[in-house]
Design an enzyme around this catalytic site. Sequence first.
Site, PDB file in Angstrom:
ATOM      1  N   THR A   1       0.904  -1.139   0.000  1.00  0.00           N
ATOM      2  CA  THR A   1       0.000   0.000   0.000  1.00  0.00           C
ATOM      3  C   THR A   1       0.943   1.188   0.000  1.00  0.00           C
ATOM      4  O   THR A   1       2.085   1.049   0.391  1.00  0.00           O
ATOM      5  CB  THR A   1      -0.846   0.008   1.289  1.00  0.00           C
ATOM      6  OG1 THR A   1      -1.704  -1.131   1.305  1.00  0.00           O
ATOM      7  CG2 THR A   1      -1.723   1.244   1.397  1.00  0.00           C
TER       8      THR A   1
ATOM      9  N   VAL B   1     -12.768  -5.085  -0.576  1.00  0.00           N
ATOM     10  CA  VAL B   1     -12.194  -3.784  -0.244  1.00  0.00           C
ATOM     11  C   VAL B   1     -11.480  -3.922   1.093  1.00  0.00           C
ATOM     12  O   VAL B   1     -12.028  -4.489   2.039  1.00  0.00           O
ATOM     13  CB  VAL B   1     -13.285  -2.690  -0.147  1.00  0.00           C
ATOM     14  CG1 VAL B   1     -12.682  -1.374   0.342  1.00  0.00           C
ATOM     15  CG2 VAL B   1     -13.949  -2.492  -1.502  1.00  0.00           C
TER      16      VAL B   1
ATOM     17  N   THR C   1      -0.575   0.038   6.680  1.00  0.00           N
ATOM     18  CA  THR C   1      -0.320  -0.910   5.601  1.00  0.00           C
ATOM     19  C   THR C   1      -0.172  -2.301   6.193  1.00  0.00           C
ATOM     20  O   THR C   1       0.452  -2.473   7.242  1.00  0.00           O
ATOM     21  CB  THR C   1       0.953  -0.543   4.819  1.00  0.00           C
ATOM     22  OG1 THR C   1       1.280  -1.604   3.918  1.00  0.00           O
ATOM     23  CG2 THR C   1       2.141  -0.288   5.736  1.00  0.00           C
ATOM     24  N   GLY C   2      -0.773  -3.291   5.542  1.00  0.00           N
ATOM     25  CA  GLY C   2      -0.652  -4.644   6.048  1.00  0.00           C
ATOM     26  C   GLY C   2      -1.883  -5.479   5.773  1.00  0.00           C
ATOM     27  O   GLY C   2      -2.551  -5.312   4.753  1.00  0.00           O
TER      28      GLY C   2
ATOM     29  N   GLY D   1      -5.261  -6.007   5.735  1.00  0.00           N
ATOM     30  CA  GLY D   1      -6.374  -5.078   5.841  1.00  0.00           C
ATOM     31  C   GLY D   1      -7.533  -5.542   6.681  1.00  0.00           C
ATOM     32  O   GLY D   1      -8.151  -4.747   7.401  1.00  0.00           O
TER      33      GLY D   1
END
Length: 314
Positions: A183, A212, A233-234, A236
């Site tokens: 991301t 999503v 980030t990671g 989700g």
Amino acid sequence: MTIAKATGNSHLSTPRFQPRLLIHGGAGTLFKGRLSPEREVLARTGLQQALEQAKSALEHSALEAVSIAVSVLEDCPAFNAGRGAVYTHEGTQEMDAAIMLGSTQAAGAIAGVKGIKNPIQAARQVLEHSPHVFLVGSGAETFARERGCVFAEPAYFHSDYRWQQLLSIRNSQSTALDHNLGTVGAVALDAHGVLAAATSTGGMTNKRYGRVGDSPLIGCGTYASPWGAISATGHGEYFIRSAFAATIANRLRYSKTPLHIICEEALEDIAQLGGGGGVIALDAQGNFAMPFNTGRMYRGTVTLSSSPEIDIYA
């Protein structure tokens, strides 16, 4: 799970804070030595360019600084956003993005869009020109066209590197949860003391059913308030379940715990759920943190009075 720390404190008296920009290009499981030299050079170049091009915007607008930084990262094929977006199970590239202004908590987000060259610019158009906060799919694309966002043909986004990742995961029947956690994101504190945050992603390799993640969800992967700006980030799904970014911002508001400890504890909560990743965060005093509990996280920082600093590994 070990957390790699990157923290700092501002001690300037006039102003009482130092304008600063932090960026990330995603967290992942690769350790030093396993990332090819070519990919590392490409990533470092992208981070450097993002910091250099966005630095001057700190003089007047945190929102502009994060917009520029994320746009540059979206243009770099090293990162899983914009031009470097990963492929879905169906072989398409669907992108998500969000941006938020801390002073007013105005926000804009898009998800599941195709063809928009810089998704973060479309999210900013939602923030500035829509009564809504979150637009998805074809409706978001229509809005972006009406607002003059630039679109590109599929060939612009195609990457053989990303395509081979998809084929590898398909062949192994992997869910991809342990790979490609990329991301891009930015948080900034400008010379007026205003905070902003922005995040953009191509999501998860081999994702299905219109999935999503946390990046475009306000309060999960992206959040900004008068007290803090956060981009995550990671994994989700875990960031969503913990309302990760808003939790950090609210702890900044209501507790006296230092920012770096708040971020580390939030990542520990993610680890307890079974996920991994990283975060960049700034508070209103200019304190910052960039911890992660994965093998690497592309990251960097710059101030008005300093040169860019970049790192990938712990």
